[in-house]
Design a protein around this motif. Structure first.
Motif, PDB file in Angstrom:
ATOM      1  N   PHE A 193       0.951  -1.084  -0.163  1.00  0.00           N
ATOM      2  CA  PHE A 193      -0.139   0.066   0.022  1.00  0.00           C
ATOM      3  C   PHE A 193       0.782   1.399   0.101  1.00  0.00           C
ATOM      4  N   ASN A 230       7.980  -2.004   5.964  1.00  0.00           N
ATOM      5  CA  ASN A 230       7.154  -3.304   6.452  1.00  0.00           C
ATOM      6  C   ASN A 230       6.281  -3.843   5.433  1.00  0.00           C
ATOM      7  N   GLU A 231       5.996  -3.173   4.429  1.00  0.00           N
ATOM      8  CA  GLU A 231       5.323  -3.624   3.319  1.00  0.00           C
ATOM      9  C   GLU A 231       6.014  -4.634   2.732  1.00  0.00           C
ATOM     10  N   PRO A 286      -0.084   2.498   4.288  1.00  0.00           N
ATOM     11  CA  PRO A 286      -0.706   1.214   4.998  1.00  0.00           C
ATOM     12  C   PRO A 286      -1.538   1.458   5.978  1.00  0.00           C
ATOM     13  N   ALA A 287      -2.433   1.002   6.542  1.00  0.00           N
ATOM     14  CA  ALA A 287      -3.331   1.079   7.561  1.00  0.00           C
ATOM     15  C   ALA A 287      -2.499   0.921   8.936  1.00  0.00           C
ATOM     16  N   GLU A 288      -2.935   1.771  10.024  1.00  0.00           N
ATOM     17  CA  GLU A 288      -2.294   1.343  11.223  1.00  0.00           C
ATOM     18  C   GLU A 288      -3.349   0.731  12.171  1.00  0.00           C
ATOM     19  N   ILE A 289      -2.851  -0.483  12.530  1.00  0.00           N
ATOM     20  CA  ILE A 289      -3.826  -1.222  13.486  1.00  0.00           C
ATOM     21  C   ILE A 289      -3.250  -1.150  14.622  1.00  0.00           C
ATOM     22  N   GLU A 290      -3.994  -0.609  15.692  1.00  0.00           N
ATOM     23  CA  GLU A 290      -3.629  -0.606  17.128  1.00  0.00           C
ATOM     24  C   GLU A 290      -3.779  -1.670  17.825  1.00  0.00           C
ATOM     25  N   GLY A 291      -2.978  -2.270  18.801  1.00  0.00           N
ATOM     26  CA  GLY A 291      -2.903  -3.290  19.417  1.00  0.00           C
ATOM     27  C   GLY A 291      -2.855  -4.493  19.083  1.00  0.00           C
ATOM     28  N   VAL A 292      -2.430  -4.661  17.724  1.00  0.00           N
ATOM     29  CA  VAL A 292      -2.077  -5.970  17.106  1.00  0.00           C
ATOM     30  C   VAL A 292      -0.665  -6.057  16.885  1.00  0.00           C
ATOM     31  N   TYR A 346       3.031  -2.302  17.419  1.00  0.00           N
ATOM     32  CA  TYR A 346       1.615  -2.726  16.571  1.00  0.00           C
ATOM     33  C   TYR A 346       1.707  -2.338  15.175  1.00  0.00           C
ATOM     34  N   LEU A 347       0.995  -3.129  14.450  1.00  0.00           N
ATOM     35  CA  LEU A 347       0.955  -3.155  13.082  1.00  0.00           C
ATOM     36  C   LEU A 347       0.980  -1.511  12.693  1.00  0.00           C
ATOM     37  N   ASN A 348       1.768  -1.156  11.917  1.00  0.00           N
ATOM     38  CA  ASN A 348       2.050   0.278  11.330  1.00  0.00           C
ATOM     39  C   ASN A 348       1.799   1.586  12.361  1.00  0.00           C
ATOM     40  N   GLN A 368       6.329  -7.927   4.635  1.00  0.00           N
ATOM     41  CA  GLN A 368       5.112  -8.740   4.623  1.00  0.00           C
ATOM     42  C   GLN A 368       5.099  -9.356   3.165  1.00  0.00           C
ATOM     43  N   PHE A 399       0.062 -10.458  13.932  1.00  0.00           N
ATOM     44  CA  PHE A 399      -0.483 -10.139  12.745  1.00  0.00           C
ATOM     45  C   PHE A 399       0.390 -11.058  11.640  1.00  0.00           C
TER      46      PHE A 399
END
Lengths: 475, 308
Positions: free
Chosen positions: B107, B209-210, B110-116, B196-198, B213, B121
């Motif tokens: 992306f 990170n992309e 890239p989306a930021e996903i808190e807590g994961v 946490y993811l991003n 992955q 992931f």
């Protein structure tokens, strides 16, 4: 196998959604009259003072109007006490609960087996109480705690065997029946529940757990929990609740009173998974003396409507309170929950962390009150509530009230409301997760800051429930 | 060898009266090849990337996207390719199914996903991919008769108290091993994995990170949308090293969307395509990118119009 593994491997849906044929030794008539109250008290062979308290509570219940004027409160119009069976004594021989699972009738034994209680008892608990319908059917605690003077018993048995201490503490100074209409109802027809007494300077190092199960259609469960932790003692009490789903409504109206002595520490954890026809209207309160610490951990997943605001009165200097609340509402659910804290002494401290998730048209509401009394100098409070919505049909409200009557205090409040983002879901999908798993991952991340603070056995159970709700396979 | 083949792709924004963005894109990317997709803003590059991955904001009105696979690409699953041209029609599949077949989208934002955490992931993504592949190829193989037999056979292999049987998830040790290897390749700090993811990542860290992955998921074709934007020169080199490794180590085909020649100095393309107004207007070799850098896009437009 450790207890965590055990819980993880258990199929949660199988564990909650089963019904047993109703077999009871004694069942009261539907509805609530003075006669009903007398019959219950007589069936329990209670002392006169308890009957008097019940009758006084009944009068208060009848005089108080149904709460209808709270802003945005759940609709309680369906809750007709005359349609409820308030008391069902299951068909068991031993009053006060058997101390061996094998002594229970097969269908009750099987129920708790499926819920995983005996297994958990073996691995990770100091004691277990199990209530089926209106009565505790199983009660046991490890001997080493008994030897130290710790009491963990059926509340009805406590009325008989620890009469003086119960008489002093039972719905007198903590949760009087006059507190609210459902506390009054509870005072009139309470049955079952746990009595926990921890002597001075005693640390019960593994949690004690009580499990409450409603099996019959249209019944009400009104268990009472009384915890007294003397000076310098420490205990962790876990309660779990569930019921299979019926078309008629069920009512759960428990009462919880906790006395946290000087420098004592009580943790009270609840995993509430009532079926989605249950109205869950509880009153829970703690009083913390000087240096005492109270912790409330509540996960509310089930029920049709919940109104529950565990509260703590910080009575002594330096007492502290910590609330952790997770609420999740799906289709047809209205989860109205929060926290109340009264800072009545200097140097008291409270924190409230609330996370709520609304999906498929469900509603969550954080309703909280922090009161800091005049003279409660150097007190501090921090309230943080975050809400996550899945779709435009779901709603989430936040009503954090603050009454600050003292100027030398530290008050912090934060609230966020967000909707789960389509781009976030797509990002995770593009990595191979399907739609459900993507949402589940986002939700588990959302509650992560809270779950990482939870005791492990509780966190595992909670995560399983959240997963189950996310799969949308219940109710 | 896998081949991503896009034929006459038309797409518009999926809402009433939504703008037409793609007007007949033709593009073929083989595994092991590096393609650069260039073009001015608004020409449809990012939309092409998103449509390949299955973004729900776009509706495809015409054309097809095929993913051709051979024996090597399906060695991990139990499937027999007697078909000469074995392929999947991606437009009929969900984004996660496309991912499972070997499509990766890097992306731009890239989306930021808190807590994961990154670890959680990546493990879940790897397991989900493996599960989905089994399912996709199982369905493919299965005739109706056996589907019916399965339906009769519902229930638990084991006692319900023990939960479902282990479905062969990737073990922690194996996962850590793969991960360490890939991270070393990308010159990434191990501390990364507990974040946490991003969430709170710098622009450069997100891009790294992309690529990480992509390295973990080992796609047949990776579409990288402006992976070079917002990178300083050091990070650009790390990211480029990673992209080259995707191709060299695991034979991934790369479709790299970029505005700038700069990254192409480090990731040398085999093919360069220029998009204009929702179509691929010109294709050529690496020298085409250099020419674009010097002369801009106007000449391509003129040439394209002259052809038309």
């Amino acid at each position: 196998m450790s207890s965590q593994d055990h819980l993880k491997d258990t199929n949660t849906e199988e564990r909650f959604e089963f019904k047993k044929e109703e077999k009871s030794a004694f069942k009261s008539e539907k509805g609530l009259t003075e006669e009903t109250v007398r019959v219950i008290s007589e069936d329990k062979d209670e002392p006169e003072w308890m009957l008097e308290r019940r009758l006084r509570a009944l009068k208060q219940f009848q005089e108080m109007p149904m709460p209808t004027d709270w802003p945005g409160q759940p609709d309680l119009s369906e809750v007709d006490i005359d349609e409820i069976v308030p008391y069902i004594r299951p068909d068991i021989e031993a009053r006060g609960g058997a101390d061996s699972w094998e002594d229970l009738p097969e269908e009750i034994q099987d129920t708790f087996d499926k819920l995983g209680i005996p297994e958990a008892e073996k691995n990770a608990l100091s004691g277990v109480g199990a209530q089926y319908e209106s009565e505790i059917v199983y009660q046991n605690m490890q001997e080493r705690w008994e030897e130290k003077g710790v009491i963990f018993c059926d509340m009805d048995k406590a009325v008989q065997e620890h009469e003086e201490i119960v008489k002093e503490h039972f719905m007198t100074k903590c949760v009087p029946p006059s507190d609210n209409k459902f506390a009054a109802l509870h005072g009139a027809i309470w049955s079952g529940g746990s009595f926990v007494y921890v002597p001075e300077n005693t640390t019960v190092d593994m949690p004690v757990q009580a499990y409450f199960r409603m099996n019959s259609e249209g019944m009400g469960q009104f268990e009472h929990t009384l915890i007294i932790a003397e000076e310098g003692s420490e205990v962790h009490y876990i309660e779990g609740c569930s019921a299979p789903k019926y078309s008629a409504f069920n009512l759960h109206s428990g009462g919880v009173e906790v006395f946290v002595g000087e420098d004592a520490h009580v943790q009270y954890s609840t995993v509430q998974n009532w079926s989605k026809n249950t109205y869950n209207l509880n009153t829970k309160r703690a009083i913390a003396e000087k240096g005492g610490r109270m912790e409330w951990i509540s996960g509310s997943m089930g029920s049709k409507a919940t109104m529950l605001y565990p509260s703590t009165i910080l009575k002594g200097r330096g007492a502290s309170d910590n609330h952790i609340t997770i609420a999740m509402a799906g289709e047809g659910q209205d989860i109205d929950t929060g926290a109340k804290v009264y800072h009545n002494a200097p140097d008291t401290k409270s924190t409230v962390e609330s996370k709520s998730i609304a999906k498929d048209g469900g509603r969550t509401n954080y309703r909280g009150l922090v009161h800091i009394a005049d003279g409660a100098e150097n007190s501090s409070t921090a309230v943080e509530c975050d809400a996550l919505m899945f779709d435009n049909e779901s709603t989430s409200d936040t009503m954090p009230y603050m009454e600050i009557n003292e100027s030398k205090v530290d008050v912090a409040h934060e609230a966020t409301v967000g909707k789960i983002g389509d781009e976030d879901i797509f990002y995770l999908q593009s990595r191979g997760l399907d739609d459900d798993d993507a949402k589940q991952m986002i939700v588990s991340g959302f509650i992560e800051p809270i779950t990482e603070e939870l005791p492990i056995e509780y966190a595992v159970e909670l995560n399983r429930l959240v997963e189950l709700e996310m799969e949308g396979s219940l109710g | 060898m896998a081949t991503l083949e896009i034929n006459n792709l038309h797409a518009r924004v999926a809402e009433e009266g939504g703008e037409r963005i793609l007007r007949g894109v033709d593009l073929t990317v083989n595994s092991g090849e590096i393609h650069a997709l260039m073009g001015p803003n608004g020409s449809g590059k990012s939309t092409t990337a998103k449509v390949i991955a299955g973004h729900p904001a776009y509706e495809v009105t015409e054309g097809e996207i095929l993913l051709h696979l051979d024996d090597e690409d399906v060695a991990d699953v139990d499937v027999d390719l007697d078909d000469e041209d074995y392929h999947w029609e991606l437009l009929e599949l969900e984004p996660n199914e496309r991912a499972a077949l070997g499509i990766f989208l890097g992306f731009q934002y890239p989306a930021e996903i808190e807590g994961v955490t990154m670890t959680n992931f990546l493990r879940q993504a790897l397991n989900a991919k493996a599960d989905e592949r089994e399912e996709l190829f199982e369905d493919e193989d299965e005739d109706e008769e056996s589907a019916e037999a399965d339906a009769d056979d519902e229930g638990y292999d084991t006692s319900p108290m023990e939960g479902p049987a282990d479905d062969g998830e990737i073990g922690v040790a194996e996962f850590q091993e793969i991960l360490s290897e890939k991270m070393e390749l990308l010159d990434m700090d191990e501390k990364f994995m507990q974040r946490y993811l991003n969430a709170g990542f710098s622009g450069g860290e997100k891009k790294q990170n992309e690529v990480l992955q992509a390295a973990m998921l080992e796609p047949a074709v990776a579409v990288l949308d402006e992976i070079d934007s917002g990178l300083d020169i050091d990070r650009l080199q790390d990211v480029s090293k990673g992209i080259n490794a995707l191709r060299d180590e695991q034979g991934t085909g790369i479709l790299q969307i970029t505005h700038y020649q700069r990254i192409l100095d480090y990731v040398e393309p085999d093919h360069v395509h220029v998009m204009l107004d929702g179509e691929v207007a010109k294709s050529g070799g690496a020298e085409l990118a250099e020419q674009l850098e010097d002369e801009g896009y106007d000449w391509v437009r003129e040439e394209a119009f002259a052809d038309a």
